[in-house]
Design an enzyme around this catalytic site. Sequence first.
Site, PDB file in Angstrom:
ATOM      1  CB  THR A   7      -0.936   0.034   1.234  1.00 53.31           C
ATOM      2  OG1 THR A   7      -1.816   1.143   1.098  1.00 53.31           O
ATOM      3  CG2 THR A   7      -0.185   0.149   2.550  1.00 53.31           C
ATOM      4  CE  LYS A  12      -6.136   1.143   1.759  1.00 51.57           C
ATOM      5  NZ  LYS A  12      -5.946   0.379   0.507  1.00 51.57           N
ATOM      6  CG  ASP A  66      -8.935  -2.305  -3.913  1.00 52.68           C
ATOM      7  OD1 ASP A  66      -8.087  -1.410  -4.085  1.00 52.68           O
ATOM      8  OD2 ASP A  66     -10.071  -2.259  -4.422  1.00 52.68           O
ATOM      9  CB  SER A  67     -10.739  -0.769   1.460  1.00 56.46           C
ATOM     10  OG  SER A  67      -9.590   0.044   1.429  1.00 56.46           O
ATOM     11  CG  PHE A 147      -7.752   7.068   5.826  1.00 60.92           C
ATOM     12  CD1 PHE A 147      -7.673   6.086   6.789  1.00 60.92           C
ATOM     13  CD2 PHE A 147      -7.988   6.676   4.507  1.00 60.92           C
ATOM     14  CE1 PHE A 147      -7.823   4.741   6.464  1.00 60.92           C
ATOM     15  CE2 PHE A 147      -8.135   5.333   4.165  1.00 60.92           C
ATOM     16  CZ  PHE A 147      -8.046   4.365   5.154  1.00 60.92           C
ATOM     17  N   GLY A 148      -9.884   9.374   4.549  1.00 64.60           N
ATOM     18  CA  GLY A 148     -10.854   9.094   3.489  1.00 64.60           C
ATOM     19  C   GLY A 148     -12.258   9.570   3.824  1.00 64.60           C
ATOM     20  CE1 TYR A 149     -15.736   9.117  -0.604  1.00 61.66           C
ATOM     21  CE2 TYR A 149     -14.091   7.384  -0.417  1.00 61.66           C
ATOM     22  CZ  TYR A 149     -14.803   8.280  -1.182  1.00 61.66           C
ATOM     23  OH  TYR A 149     -14.580   8.356  -2.534  1.00 61.66           O
ATOM     24  CE  LYS A 170     -11.085   3.259   9.921  1.00 63.15           C
ATOM     25  NZ  LYS A 170     -10.457   4.171   8.947  1.00 63.15           N
TER      26      LYS A 170
HETATM   27  P1  ITT Z   1      -3.425   1.754  -1.866  1.00 60.73           P
HETATM   28  O1  ITT Z   1      -4.151   1.361  -3.128  1.00 60.73           O
HETATM   29  O2  ITT Z   1      -2.011   2.158  -2.119  1.00 60.73           O
HETATM   30  O3  ITT Z   1      -3.555   0.724  -0.774  1.00 60.73           O
HETATM   31  P2  ITT Z   1      -5.550   3.724  -1.649  1.00 60.73           P
HETATM   32  O4  ITT Z   1      -5.847   4.822  -0.664  1.00 60.73           O
HETATM   33  O5  ITT Z   1      -5.581   4.103  -3.102  1.00 60.73           O
HETATM   34  O6  ITT Z   1      -4.138   3.079  -1.245  1.00 60.73           O
HETATM   35  P3  ITT Z   1      -7.651   1.838  -2.194  1.00 60.73           P
HETATM   36  O7  ITT Z   1      -7.276   1.720  -3.627  1.00 60.73           O
HETATM   37  O8  ITT Z   1      -7.978   0.590  -1.425  1.00 60.73           O
HETATM   38  O9  ITT Z   1      -6.504   2.541  -1.345  1.00 60.73           O
HETATM   39  O10 ITT Z   1      -8.820   2.884  -2.097  1.00 60.73           O
HETATM   40  C1  ITT Z   1      -9.581   2.946  -1.000  1.00 60.73           C
HETATM   41  C2  ITT Z   1     -10.229   4.291  -0.890  1.00 60.73           C
HETATM   42  O11 ITT Z   1     -11.479   4.053  -0.223  1.00 60.73           O
HETATM   43  C3  ITT Z   1      -9.409   5.196   0.024  1.00 60.73           C
HETATM   44  O12 ITT Z   1      -8.568   6.064  -0.686  1.00 60.73           O
HETATM   45  C4  ITT Z   1     -10.491   5.930   0.796  1.00 60.73           C
HETATM   46  O13 ITT Z   1     -10.926   7.032   0.037  1.00 60.73           O
HETATM   47  C5  ITT Z   1     -11.610   4.896   0.882  1.00 60.73           C
HETATM   48  N1  ITT Z   1     -11.465   4.117   2.136  1.00 60.73           N
HETATM   49  C6  ITT Z   1     -11.023   2.832   2.278  1.00 60.73           C
HETATM   50  N2  ITT Z   1     -10.976   2.468   3.558  1.00 60.73           N
HETATM   51  C7  ITT Z   1     -11.379   3.536   4.257  1.00 60.73           C
HETATM   52  C8  ITT Z   1     -11.513   3.793   5.630  1.00 60.73           C
HETATM   53  O14 ITT Z   1     -11.182   2.896   6.553  1.00 60.73           O
HETATM   54  N3  ITT Z   1     -11.967   4.984   5.991  1.00 60.73           N
HETATM   55  C9  ITT Z   1     -12.296   5.907   5.084  1.00 60.73           C
HETATM   56  N4  ITT Z   1     -12.166   5.771   3.768  1.00 60.73           N
HETATM   57  C10 ITT Z   1     -11.710   4.585   3.345  1.00 60.73           C
END
Ligand code: ITT
Length: 190
Positions: A7, A12, A66-67, A147-149, A170
Amino acid sequence: MKLIFATKNKNKLAEVQDLLAGTGIEILGIEGEFNPEENGETFEENALIKAREAAKIMNMPAIADDSGLVVGALGGRPGVYSSRYEQTDEKRISKLLDELKNTKAEERSARFVCSVVIVSEKGEILFSTTQTCEGQIAFSPTGYEGFGYDPIFYLPEKNATMAELTMEEKNKLSHRSKAFKKAMEWLLRS
Ligand code: ITT
């Protein structure tokens, strides 16, 4: 026991290192160039693409996740496109809130999904799992953790968004923690 975690997402890596602390399983971040083409149609396919690329570069067994966020009212979007939905977390959140601006509270159900795949140094699949965490999309962002959403992912049972939880909280309920716990059980058995 050492595995490369495929990653580029430092959040993460931090979550997973926290989760595995004290288990004897060591997860190392990937060094150098790492740009796998995430062109799979499912979370599992993309996790496999990342794990195989990392195993090839580092010549070591690798684990990848992948998430993403699956929103019912949007027919499952952004789904596997969650990180490509917009350029920054802020823009992703405001675009999603805008898409849902006419959607009532009872129609805002959503789930986080996480697929975790482990491959050998040759890229053979050793383990795979997909886990979820159910919630709702809030009407505005709250909280600064995660992070993220996370700031718009509301957990009714906690009466809080994911971004209002500590990493420890979390890690008790998230999609990623559920998937990595299954992976950890498998690793400790094998
Ligand atoms: P890698 O591919 O390098 O692992 P990435 O951030 O691009 O990093 P993903 O392709 O798995 O990871 O995309 C997942 C996206 O979904 C991530 O960028 C967030 O926007 C969202 N996401 C996944 N898990 C999350 C979490 O625990 N909390 C909030 N948003 C999440």
